[in-house]
Design a protein around this motif. Structure first.
Motif, mmCIF file in Angstrom:
data_model
loop_
_atom_site.group_PDB
_atom_site.id
_atom_site.type_symbol
_atom_site.label_atom_id
_atom_site.label_comp_id
_atom_site.label_asym_id
_atom_site.label_seq_id
_atom_site.Cartn_x
_atom_site.Cartn_y
_atom_site.Cartn_z
ATOM 1 N N ASP A 6 0.828 -1.205 0.000
ATOM 2 C CA ASP A 6 0.000 0.000 0.000
ATOM 3 C C ASP A 6 0.863 1.255 0.000
ATOM 4 O OD1 ASP A 6 -2.296 -1.383 -0.095
ATOM 5 O OD2 ASP A 6 -2.765 -1.240 2.034
ATOM 6 N N THR A 7 1.948 1.226 0.738
ATOM 7 C CA THR A 7 2.856 2.377 0.758
ATOM 8 C C THR A 7 3.410 2.642 -0.634
ATOM 9 O OG1 THR A 7 3.462 1.790 3.008
ATOM 10 C CG2 THR A 7 4.899 3.329 1.859
ATOM 11 N N HIS A 8 3.890 1.580 -1.293
ATOM 12 C CA HIS A 8 4.469 1.744 -2.630
ATOM 13 C C HIS A 8 3.415 2.211 -3.628
ATOM 14 C CE1 HIS A 8 8.471 0.137 -1.803
ATOM 15 N NE2 HIS A 8 7.888 -0.751 -1.019
ATOM 16 N N PHE A 9 2.219 1.635 -3.575
ATOM 17 C CA PHE A 9 1.172 2.023 -4.519
ATOM 18 C C PHE A 9 0.743 3.472 -4.299
ATOM 19 C CE2 PHE A 9 -0.180 -2.677 -4.624
ATOM 20 C CZ PHE A 9 0.780 -2.927 -5.599
ATOM 21 N N THR A 10 0.585 3.859 -3.033
ATOM 22 C CA THR A 10 0.173 5.233 -2.748
ATOM 23 C C THR A 10 1.228 6.220 -3.227
ATOM 24 O OG1 THR A 10 -0.985 4.430 -0.778
ATOM 25 C CG2 THR A 10 -0.585 6.796 -0.920
ATOM 26 N N TRP A 11 2.500 5.889 -2.980
ATOM 27 C CA TRP A 11 3.576 6.778 -3.416
ATOM 28 C C TRP A 11 3.652 6.836 -4.939
ATOM 29 C CZ3 TRP A 11 6.643 10.420 -1.471
ATOM 30 C CH2 TRP A 11 7.776 10.806 -2.188
ATOM 31 N N SER A 12 3.483 5.707 -5.592
ATOM 32 C CA SER A 12 3.585 5.705 -7.057
ATOM 33 C C SER A 12 2.441 6.469 -7.710
ATOM 34 C CB SER A 12 3.614 4.265 -7.572
ATOM 35 O OG SER A 12 2.423 3.585 -7.222
ATOM 36 N N ASP A 13 1.284 6.590 -7.022
ATOM 37 C CA ASP A 13 0.152 7.334 -7.580
ATOM 38 C C ASP A 13 0.347 8.845 -7.489
ATOM 39 O OD1 ASP A 13 -1.121 5.042 -8.248
ATOM 40 O OD2 ASP A 13 -2.387 4.956 -6.446
ATOM 41 N N LEU A 14 1.320 9.303 -6.711
ATOM 42 C CA LEU A 14 1.549 10.738 -6.581
ATOM 43 C C LEU A 14 2.157 11.295 -7.861
ATOM 44 C CD1 LEU A 14 3.082 10.946 -2.974
ATOM 45 C CD2 LEU A 14 0.702 11.284 -3.635
ATOM 46 N N SER A 15 1.848 12.532 -8.139
ATOM 47 C CA SER A 15 2.457 13.205 -9.291
ATOM 48 C C SER A 15 3.894 13.591 -8.965
ATOM 49 C CB SER A 15 1.649 14.452 -9.655
ATOM 50 O OG SER A 15 1.705 15.413 -8.602
ATOM 51 N N TRP A 16 4.615 14.022 -10.006
ATOM 52 C CA TRP A 16 6.020 14.397 -9.790
ATOM 53 C C TRP A 16 6.117 15.583 -8.839
ATOM 54 C CZ3 TRP A 16 9.075 18.710 -10.671
ATOM 55 C CH2 TRP A 16 10.452 18.505 -10.578
ATOM 56 N N ILE A 17 5.184 16.529 -8.956
ATOM 57 C CA ILE A 17 5.203 17.701 -8.065
ATOM 58 C C ILE A 17 4.903 17.284 -6.629
ATOM 59 C CG2 ILE A 17 4.075 19.904 -7.569
ATOM 60 C CD1 ILE A 17 3.611 20.256 -10.539
ATOM 61 N N GLU A 18 3.949 16.365 -6.459
ATOM 62 C CA GLU A 18 3.607 15.906 -5.108
ATOM 63 C C GLU A 18 4.776 15.157 -4.472
ATOM 64 O OE1 GLU A 18 -1.219 15.275 -5.276
ATOM 65 O OE2 GLU A 18 0.101 13.731 -6.116
ATOM 66 N N LYS A 19 5.559 14.469 -5.277
ATOM 67 C CA LYS A 19 6.718 13.757 -4.731
ATOM 68 C C LYS A 19 7.816 14.703 -4.275
ATOM 69 C CE LYS A 19 6.060 9.432 -7.260
ATOM 70 N NZ LYS A 19 6.634 8.481 -8.236
ATOM 71 N N GLN A 20 7.737 15.959 -4.698
ATOM 72 C CA GLN A 20 8.681 16.965 -4.220
ATOM 73 C C GLN A 20 8.127 17.734 -3.035
ATOM 74 O OE1 GLN A 20 11.609 16.952 -5.931
ATOM 75 N NE2 GLN A 20 10.687 15.367 -7.209
ATOM 76 N N ASP A 21 6.923 17.393 -2.615
ATOM 77 C CA ASP A 21 6.257 18.090 -1.507
ATOM 78 C C ASP A 21 6.786 17.549 -0.181
ATOM 79 O OD1 ASP A 21 4.198 18.666 0.581
ATOM 80 O OD2 ASP A 21 3.185 19.608 -1.119
ATOM 81 N N LYS A 22 7.172 18.435 0.688
ATOM 82 C CA LYS A 22 7.763 18.049 1.968
ATOM 83 C C LYS A 22 6.803 17.227 2.814
ATOM 84 C CE LYS A 22 9.842 20.079 6.127
ATOM 85 N NZ LYS A 22 10.308 21.346 6.757
ATOM 86 N N ASP A 23 5.522 17.616 2.818
ATOM 87 C CA ASP A 23 4.554 16.900 3.645
ATOM 88 C C ASP A 23 4.400 15.451 3.194
ATOM 89 O OD1 ASP A 23 4.130 19.176 5.129
ATOM 90 O OD2 ASP A 23 2.412 19.839 3.923
ATOM 91 N N PHE A 24 4.330 15.222 1.890
ATOM 92 C CA PHE A 24 4.206 13.859 1.390
ATOM 93 C C PHE A 24 5.456 13.036 1.688
ATOM 94 C CE2 PHE A 24 0.883 15.725 -1.352
ATOM 95 C CZ PHE A 24 -0.119 14.807 -1.124
ATOM 96 N N ILE A 25 6.603 13.651 1.590
ATOM 97 C CA ILE A 25 7.849 12.926 1.873
ATOM 98 C C ILE A 25 7.911 12.528 3.343
ATOM 99 C CG2 ILE A 25 10.361 13.144 1.941
ATOM 100 C CD1 ILE A 25 10.169 14.965 -0.498
ATOM 101 N N LEU A 26 7.551 13.454 4.235
ATOM 102 C CA LEU A 26 7.571 13.146 5.671
ATOM 103 C C LEU A 26 6.557 12.063 6.012
ATOM 104 C CD1 LEU A 26 7.925 16.720 7.217
ATOM 105 C CD2 LEU A 26 9.660 14.937 7.098
ATOM 106 N N ALA A 27 5.382 12.121 5.361
ATOM 107 C CA ALA A 27 4.376 11.084 5.619
ATOM 108 C C ALA A 27 4.866 9.720 5.160
ATOM 109 C CB ALA A 27 3.068 11.446 4.930
ATOM 110 N N ALA A 28 5.502 9.672 3.987
ATOM 111 C CA ALA A 28 6.008 8.388 3.474
ATOM 112 C C ALA A 28 7.140 7.852 4.331
ATOM 113 C CB ALA A 28 6.478 8.561 2.033
ATOM 114 N N LEU A 29 7.929 8.744 4.934
ATOM 115 C CA LEU A 29 9.031 8.306 5.789
ATOM 116 C C LEU A 29 8.554 7.695 7.097
ATOM 117 C CD1 LEU A 29 11.605 11.202 5.253
ATOM 118 C CD2 LEU A 29 11.852 8.817 4.554
ATOM 119 N N GLU A 30 7.256 7.802 7.375
ATOM 120 C CA GLU A 30 6.710 7.159 8.564
ATOM 121 C C GLU A 30 6.330 5.704 8.309
ATOM 122 O OE1 GLU A 30 3.522 9.332 10.291
ATOM 123 O OE2 GLU A 30 4.535 11.265 10.150
#
Length: 762
Positions: free
Chosen positions: A86-110
């Motif tokens: 689920d983590t990998h699928f959720t991350w892969s569904d993000l756009s390139w801009i969202e993957k540069q978003d600090k909030d999304f990165i911090l959430a994925a690092l959890e």
């Protein structure tokens, strides 16, 4: 829509309304202005709704990434893999801009299992401001995969902009001590950085070389190093000259190193033993010349590692006490004694010779036996030495059967071969050999062949079977040569099959069908059921169920499960007791052999669901439509909400049971139906309205209660005489006491469900 169209036409001046009365025109203009204002408000609300939907989607993705981090109740490997996916699928569904978003990165690092991009943090994927962000970098450091990913210090780079932040460096060196190789020079004399490195269980090789002379001169810090489980005595050479000339420090450092090796683990003992084999770990070589001549320091070192005698001063290498202590610890240290051969004179000391006799060479062993061979206890101890030859022991002692019997436990094949034939035929010696667990099967074979009279002793036969390994030919020889009727001796065969189940084949026809013997066979090993006759399994299904439960611990090993499965008749899987024993022991649902009627058995389905929530799919359609059963199953694992029938998928009681049990059930519910979001919103509103009504009811009661006066008099309920702070703290208990809170458990479920919904942004 028609009214808006007409009014818009009026506003555009394309109608003949201008011919009307002026007051009508004014009213029309006012209405047009109102409609235009309404249009603007609609546009504003539409924009606001769009922003809220975007924020809702963003919050949902953040919550999904965080929830995919998994909760503490995830136990099975299947669940962990599911949430990692689920983590990998959720991350892969993000756009390139969202993957540069600090909030999304911090959430994925959890999350427990990071996406590949977050493991490497490649500069081609993430810009510089992301890779150098302190908060993101610290989240990477605190992630549980950090130490594994950078175990060899490959690929780990601390950005230069963060190297000057002490808090960051303290955390980094604690998680990966190898960073000290490349850290800035101004941290190399910081005691806090050094202490942080020592908190890690693995220290860098040559740790002290990465720190300044001031650190290496601090006695307290250096003692802490040698107390660490991963320290090496060779690091004493990196300490400052002042410490290597400090007697108190030197002795304490050696003692601390030895204490941490011996007080905890087997690895510590192995580490301690290997130090004598490494010249660089002979700690006395790093001491100053003054300490090498100090009796206390040298004695402390040679008592712990005898080879340190090499680095003692010449005067102390001539000292009898020092040399004897070194040789007692390691007799090979005698080559460093002065004058050469001094240790030979020590062999005359009985206690000294006794302490070294199990470890010395054959030449020294012969010298010891020449001097102390008349002592039977000394000769008995010499049998532990692998270099012993039977002829070294004096004739008077080695010809004594009592001595040979006492030495039987440590006799090697070579010593057994050296025994005369009359000794090999001695029943006393044979009985002593049967009690030894260290002998090879070849020795036992020779004993049985040379001394068959010993097989008349039932106790001897039982010891022999218990202490021998898997050797069918040897056991057959014991059965055939013994004067005891072993195949018909129930006590003997029970003892035999408990240690070696295959010995059941040697039982008599009567004992082969004996219940006690068969139970002993089944309990001995997971694959022992293959030995049990098919007819007995069919006639005694409770026996098969008991055997399965007995080997429950083996269900963690798939090979043991397979061997047990093969040993069970296929017809036995139609017996409910056998199937329940299999499921209760942790086995999977045997969909090949289980009959269809088991799918309607509530207890079996619930037991299988405890092992894996996906087993709920084995339930029949009727059970999945049974509301009471579904709620009972949701109490086991809330994720089965995905597999309930369509009739119950939107049932409020069912959904409440799932959402109250586990926050993850909300995501599984959303996977089941695309239209469930509207249901969730409506469901959340009703829950929170119920909570507000309950809270308002309690507040109304508390507010209408007669407040206590200053003197705590005039209150109808004595328990309210505690003041306003206590009143607010215990208002639920007061309401329950007063009898107005009849649904306390239900309200608690509402509270839990509301929190779980809020975690997903609902």
């Amino acid at each position: 829509v028609s009214v808006l169209f007409v009014m818009a036409t009026v506003a555009d001046g394309k109608t003949e309304y201008s011919n009307y009365h002026p007051s009508s025109i004014e009213k029309s203009e006012t209405r047009c202005q109102q409609i235009l204002e309404c249009r603007r408000q609609i546009k504003n609300w539409q924009d606001k709704l769009t922003r809220l939907l975007v924020e809702q989607e963003r919050y949902y993705r953040l919550a999904k990434l965080r929830c995919a981090a998994g909760s503490t109740d995830i136990q099975s490997a299947e669940s962990i893999l599911s949430w990692s996916a689920d983590t990998h699928f959720t991350w892969s569904d993000l756009s390139w801009i969202e993957k540069q978003d600090k909030d999304f990165i911090l959430a994925a690092l959890e999350s427990k299992e990071l996406p590949l991009e977050l493991k490497s943090f490649d500069e081609d994927v993430f810009p510089l401001h992301i890779r150098t962000d302190p908060e993101i970098f610290m989240a990477r450091v605190h992630h549980e995969s950090f130490e594994v990913a950078f175990r060899d210090y490959a690929g780990l780079v601390v950005p230069r902009t963060l190297c000057d932040d002490k808090n960051i460096m303290l955390e980094v060196v604690q998680r990966q001590p190898m960073v000290v190789e490349s850290m800035p020079d101004h941290w190399r004399d910081d005691p806090d950085i050094f202490r942080s490195v020592l908190k890690h269980q693995d220290l860098p090789w040559k740790l002290l070389q990465y720190f300044s002379k001031e650190i290496r001169s601090d006695a307290e810090l250096m003692l802490a190093v040698f107390q660490h489980r991963d320290s090496e005595l060779s690091w004493m050479g990196d300490c400052s000259e002042r410490l290597r000339d400090d007697k108190v420090f030197f002795i304490n450092a050696v003692d601390k190193f030895r204490s941490h090796c011996t007080k905890r683990t087997v690895e510590g003992y192995i580490k301690l033993r290997n130090h004598n084999e490494k010249p660089e770990n002979q700690v006395l070589r790093y001491a100053s010349q003054r300490l090498r001549s100090d009796f206390d320091v040298v004695m402390n070192c040679v008592q712990q590692w005898g080879m340190n005698l090499e680095h003692a001063s010449d005067d102390l290498r001539r000292n009898d006490k020092i040399v004897m202590a070194a040789c007692t610890q390691d007799y090979t240290a005698s080559k460093y004694a002065l004058p050469v051969g001094l240790e030979i004179s020590f062999l005359e000391h009985y206690d000294f010779a006794r302490s070294i006799i199990p470890y010395v060479s054959a030449e020294t062993l012969k010298l010891c036996l020449d001097k102390h061979g008349e002592d039977e206890g000394f000769c008995l101890l010499s049998t532990l030495n692998k270099n012993l030859e039977w002829s070294m022991i004096p004739e008077a002692i080695r010809s004594d059967p009592n001595f040979v019997a006492r030495a039987a436990k440590s006799l090697s094949w070579g010593l057994w071969e050296a025994l005369p034939l009359e000794m090999k035929r001695n029943v006393q010696i044979a009985s002593a050999l049967a009690k030894s667990r260290k002998l090879k099967n070849g020795v036992i074979w020779d004993v049985v062949d040379k001394c068959p009279e010993a097989l008349s002793d039932r106790k001897w036969v039982m010891d022999l079977i218990a202490n021998t390994m898997y050797f069918p030919d040897l056991h057959l020889l014991i059965v055939t040569k013994s004067v005891i009727d072993i195949p018909n001796d129930k006590v003997l065969m029970l003892h035999a099959v408990k240690h070696h189940p295959y010995l059941w084949e040697y039982c008599s026809d009567e004992l082969r069908g004996d219940r006690d013997v068969l139970i002993a066979v089944a309990e001995a090993s997971p694959d022992a059921l293959r030995i049990v006759p098919s007819t007995y399994q069919l006639d005694h299904p409770e026996f098969v169920a008991c055997a399965i439960r007995k080997h429950r611990k083996h269900f963690e090993n798939r090979n043991d499960i397979k061997t047990m499965y093969i040993g069970i008749l296929r017809e036995m899987w139609h017996n409910r007791a056998v199937a329940m024993a299999w499921l209760e022991s942790g086995g999977e649902w045997n969909y090949v052999d289980f009959p269809p009627r088991f799918r309607e058995d509530e207890e079996m389905i619930l037991t299988a669901t405890k092992n894996s929530w996906t087993e709920f799919r084995r339930a029949s359609v009727m059970l999945r439509r049974d509301k009471a059963f579904v709620i009972q199953a949701l109490a086991v694992d809330a994720r089965i909400i995905l597999d309930v029938s369509k009739e119950l998928f939107f049932d409020r009681d069912v959904v409440m049971a799932a959402f109250n049990k586990d926050v993850r059930a909300i995501e599984f519910h959303t996977k089941g139906d695309d239209q469930c979001f509207a249901f969730l919103v409506s469901f959340a509103k009703k829950i929170r309205r119920r909570l507000r009504e309950s809270r308002a009811f309690i507040d109304e009661f508390i507010g209408s209660a007669k407040c206590p006066s200053a003197g705590n008099v005039g209150c109808n309920l004595s328990m309210l005489n505690q003041g306003p702070v206590m009143l607010a703290t215990y208002e639920d208990k007061i309401a329950s006491y007063a009898g107005i809170l009849h649904e306390e458990e239900e309200l608690a479920r509402y509270e839990s469900t509301s929190h779980h919904l809020a975690a997903w942004g609902i």
